[in-house]
Design a protein around this motif. Structure first.
Motif, PDB file in Angstrom:
ATOM      1  N   VAL A  94       0.845  -1.190   0.000  1.00 53.45           N
ATOM      2  CA  VAL A  94       0.000   0.000   0.000  1.00 53.45           C
ATOM      3  C   VAL A  94       0.887   1.249   0.000  1.00 53.45           C
ATOM      4  O   VAL A  94       2.071   1.207   0.348  1.00 53.45           O
ATOM      5  CB  VAL A  94      -0.947   0.018   1.214  1.00 53.45           C
ATOM      6  CG1 VAL A  94      -1.941  -1.116   1.136  1.00 53.45           C
ATOM      7  CG2 VAL A  94      -0.144  -0.064   2.507  1.00 53.45           C
ATOM      8  N   ARG A  95       0.278   2.367  -0.390  1.00 47.96           N
ATOM      9  CA  ARG A  95       0.986   3.639  -0.431  1.00 47.96           C
ATOM     10  C   ARG A  95      -0.022   4.758  -0.170  1.00 47.96           C
ATOM     11  O   ARG A  95      -1.129   4.746  -0.707  1.00 47.96           O
ATOM     12  CB  ARG A  95       1.660   3.829  -1.791  1.00 47.96           C
ATOM     13  CG  ARG A  95       2.458   5.109  -1.906  1.00 47.96           C
ATOM     14  CD  ARG A  95       3.280   5.074  -3.199  1.00 47.96           C
ATOM     15  NE  ARG A  95       2.410   5.056  -4.374  1.00 47.96           N
ATOM     16  CZ  ARG A  95       1.969   6.160  -4.988  1.00 47.96           C
ATOM     17  NH1 ARG A  95       2.293   7.361  -4.514  1.00 47.96           N
ATOM     18  NH2 ARG A  95       1.202   6.066  -6.057  1.00 47.96           N
ATOM     19  N   ILE A  96       0.377   5.724   0.666  1.00 42.21           N
ATOM     20  CA  ILE A  96      -0.484   6.874   0.950  1.00 42.21           C
ATOM     21  C   ILE A  96      -0.377   7.854  -0.206  1.00 42.21           C
ATOM     22  O   ILE A  96       0.721   8.304  -0.566  1.00 42.21           O
ATOM     23  CB  ILE A  96      -0.089   7.543   2.275  1.00 42.21           C
ATOM     24  CG1 ILE A  96      -0.428   6.603   3.443  1.00 42.21           C
ATOM     25  CG2 ILE A  96      -0.816   8.884   2.453  1.00 42.21           C
ATOM     26  CD1 ILE A  96      -0.032   7.146   4.803  1.00 42.21           C
ATOM     27  N   VAL A  97      -1.519   8.185  -0.786  1.00 46.27           N
ATOM     28  CA  VAL A  97      -1.555   9.100  -1.923  1.00 46.27           C
ATOM     29  C   VAL A  97      -2.170  10.442  -1.548  1.00 46.27           C
ATOM     30  O   VAL A  97      -1.977  11.429  -2.275  1.00 46.27           O
ATOM     31  CB  VAL A  97      -2.344   8.463  -3.097  1.00 46.27           C
ATOM     32  CG1 VAL A  97      -1.601   7.246  -3.626  1.00 46.27           C
ATOM     33  CG2 VAL A  97      -3.759   8.085  -2.673  1.00 46.27           C
ATOM     34  N   ASN A  98      -2.899  10.492  -0.442  1.00 47.36           N
ATOM     35  CA  ASN A  98      -3.506  11.753   0.023  1.00 47.36           C
ATOM     36  C   ASN A  98      -3.307  11.829   1.538  1.00 47.36           C
ATOM     37  O   ASN A  98      -4.070  11.238   2.307  1.00 47.36           O
ATOM     38  CB  ASN A  98      -4.985  11.789  -0.326  1.00 47.36           C
ATOM     39  CG  ASN A  98      -5.600  13.167  -0.096  1.00 47.36           C
ATOM     40  OD1 ASN A  98      -5.149  13.928   0.774  1.00 47.36           O
ATOM     41  ND2 ASN A  98      -6.622  13.493  -0.878  1.00 47.36           N
ATOM     42  N   PRO A  99      -2.296  12.539   1.984  1.00 48.52           N
ATOM     43  CA  PRO A  99      -2.014  12.575   3.432  1.00 48.52           C
ATOM     44  C   PRO A  99      -3.162  13.151   4.270  1.00 48.52           C
ATOM     45  O   PRO A  99      -3.355  12.729   5.418  1.00 48.52           O
ATOM     46  CB  PRO A  99      -0.763  13.468   3.520  1.00 48.52           C
ATOM     47  CG  PRO A  99      -0.140  13.418   2.166  1.00 48.52           C
ATOM     48  CD  PRO A  99      -1.293  13.273   1.204  1.00 48.52           C
ATOM     49  N   VAL A 100      -3.903  14.100   3.726  1.00 48.86           N
ATOM     50  CA  VAL A 100      -5.004  14.703   4.493  1.00 48.86           C
ATOM     51  C   VAL A 100      -6.096  13.676   4.758  1.00 48.86           C
ATOM     52  O   VAL A 100      -6.567  13.519   5.893  1.00 48.86           O
ATOM     53  CB  VAL A 100      -5.562  15.923   3.739  1.00 48.86           C
ATOM     54  CG1 VAL A 100      -6.764  16.501   4.490  1.00 48.86           C
ATOM     55  CG2 VAL A 100      -4.484  16.985   3.561  1.00 48.86           C
ATOM     56  N   ASP A 101      -6.509  12.917   3.693  1.00 47.33           N
ATOM     57  CA  ASP A 101      -7.532  11.890   3.891  1.00 47.33           C
ATOM     58  C   ASP A 101      -7.016  10.764   4.780  1.00 47.33           C
ATOM     59  O   ASP A 101      -7.784  10.177   5.555  1.00 47.33           O
ATOM     60  CB  ASP A 101      -7.960  11.317   2.540  1.00 47.33           C
ATOM     61  CG  ASP A 101      -8.756  12.330   1.722  1.00 47.33           C
ATOM     62  OD1 ASP A 101      -9.257  13.304   2.328  1.00 47.33           O
ATOM     63  OD2 ASP A 101      -8.851  12.152   0.490  1.00 47.33           O
ATOM     64  N   ALA A 102      -5.723  10.437   4.658  1.00 47.96           N
ATOM     65  CA  ALA A 102      -5.165   9.396   5.517  1.00 47.96           C
ATOM     66  C   ALA A 102      -5.141   9.824   6.978  1.00 47.96           C
ATOM     67  O   ALA A 102      -5.170   8.977   7.877  1.00 47.96           O
ATOM     68  CB  ALA A 102      -3.743   9.051   5.047  1.00 47.96           C
ATOM     69  N   SER A 103      -5.116  11.139   7.227  1.00 43.36           N
ATOM     70  CA  SER A 103      -5.099  11.642   8.610  1.00 43.36           C
ATOM     71  C   SER A 103      -6.486  11.738   9.209  1.00 43.36           C
ATOM     72  O   SER A 103      -6.694  11.428  10.391  1.00 43.36           O
ATOM     73  CB  SER A 103      -4.422  13.019   8.640  1.00 43.36           C
ATOM     74  OG  SER A 103      -3.095  12.942   8.151  1.00 43.36           O
ATOM     75  N   TYR A 104      -7.446  12.171   8.409  1.00 44.99           N
ATOM     76  CA  TYR A 104      -8.771  12.467   8.947  1.00 44.99           C
ATOM     77  C   TYR A 104      -9.863  11.541   8.416  1.00 44.99           C
ATOM     78  O   TYR A 104     -10.984  11.584   8.932  1.00 44.99           O
ATOM     79  CB  TYR A 104      -9.149  13.922   8.622  1.00 44.99           C
ATOM     80  CG  TYR A 104      -8.148  14.911   9.163  1.00 44.99           C
ATOM     81  CD1 TYR A 104      -8.102  15.191  10.518  1.00 44.99           C
ATOM     82  CD2 TYR A 104      -7.254  15.550   8.312  1.00 44.99           C
ATOM     83  CE1 TYR A 104      -7.173  16.106  11.025  1.00 44.99           C
ATOM     84  CE2 TYR A 104      -6.332  16.465   8.801  1.00 44.99           C
ATOM     85  CZ  TYR A 104      -6.290  16.732  10.158  1.00 44.99           C
ATOM     86  OH  TYR A 104      -5.369  17.618  10.653  1.00 44.99           O
TER      87      TYR A 104
END
Length: 314
Positions: A94-104
């Protein structure tokens, strides 16, 4: 005293400036993204490099790595379409592509994705029979990846690929599969052996057939050669006989030829009676057997009649 007060003030200012720099200056490593909140609310995302924030007002709430990460999916049980329980485990990339959505968007994106992978695996296994699960690994991997990405679209995380590591059926199923494999191998061995025997018999029959054909052809050639030899021999004898007859005929037409024929007939007459006397005790002879001249004259009369009746060849 004034000098000491000035030094103390400068020192205090430097301390305050150091604390300000410590809390205000942020250096973000490559392939990372930091989420900054201002008074508890999302403010901005710090990119790799040097950044500034307001001390005591802004804070770094989340730090995300943008690198692809491999996460183990724990072993779990799944029931196939034909009601066989399998134990499966795997690994998800897996890889985080949107840090904001991954945070909230989710509390723990990696944990959420692994749980979703497990449920997706159970659902995909339930659509296949047991034998197909070993053959359709690529289908299962693609199906699980598609399901995870569809559900995790609001989590800011993307599933790159999924790999099933082990599929462990029950021991009873393993024994049955081993027996099936053994029987299949035995069947293939018997088929190969029978095909080999059949091919051997075909080769032997073909060899015998070719042998018969070759023998018949050789016999035919031998007969043809013998017939040609006999024909040539007969032709040669006939030519020799014709040449001798022609020579005799020419000789008879010459002066003294008739007398020579008469003498030869008389000679053969005497030799014939001698042979008859040697081979048999009982003889039947003509009444004029002792009169050789009369017999010779009679033979010459027959010869003259034959000569007169035969037309010469031109």
């Amino acid at each position: 005293m004034d000098y000491l007060d000035i030094n103390s003030g400068v020192g205090f200012f430097l301390i305050i400036l150091g604390f300000f720099c410590w809390f205000a200056i942020k250096i973000v490593p490559q392939q990372q993204a930091w989420i900054v909140e201002r008074l508890g609310k999302y403010n901005k995302t710090l990119q790799p490099g040097l950044s500034f924030i307001l001390p005591f007002i802004d804070r770094v709430a989340y730090k995300h790595t943008l690198k692809e990460k491999a996460v183990d999916v724990m072993q779990q049980s799944a029931i196939t379409k034909d009601n066989v329980t399998l134990a499966l485990d795997g690994i998800i990339y897996v890889r985080i592509v949107n840090p904001v959505d991954a945070s909230y968007g989710v509390e723990n994106p990696y944990y959420a994705v692994t749980q979703l992978a497990q449920t997706s695996m159970r659902s995909a296994i339930g659509k296949l029979v047991m034998d197909k699960t070993f053959e359709e690994r690529e289908y299962l991997n693609n199906q699980i990846v598609s399901t995870i990405n569809e559900a995790a679209s609001t989590w800011g995380i993307q599933c790159m690929r999924y790999e099933i590591r082990d599929i462990n059926p029950p021991s009873s199923i393993l024994k049955a599969m081993e027996a099936q494999v053994s029987s299949e191998r035995q069947k293939r061995a018997e088929i190969f052996e029978s095909e080999g025997k059949m091919q051997s018999m075909i080769n032997i029959a073909e060899g015998k057939k070719r042998e018969v054909v070759l023998n018949s052809e050789a016999e035919m050639m031998d007969k043809i050669n013998k017939a040609k030899g006999e024909a040539e021999a007969i032709e040669t004898v006939a030519k020799a006989t014709a040449m001798s007859i022609e020579t005799i005929a020419i000789s008879i037409l010459k002066n003294g030829g008739t007398e020579a024929v008469s003498m030869n007939i008389a000679k053969q007459y005497i030799e014939a009676f001698q042979k008859l006397a040697q081979n048999s005790n009982t003889l039947i002879i003509p009444s004029e057997a002792g009169n050789i001249s009369a017999m010779t004259a009679q033979a010459m009369s027959i010869f003259d009649q034959m000569r007169s009746s035969v037309k010469p060849i031109k």
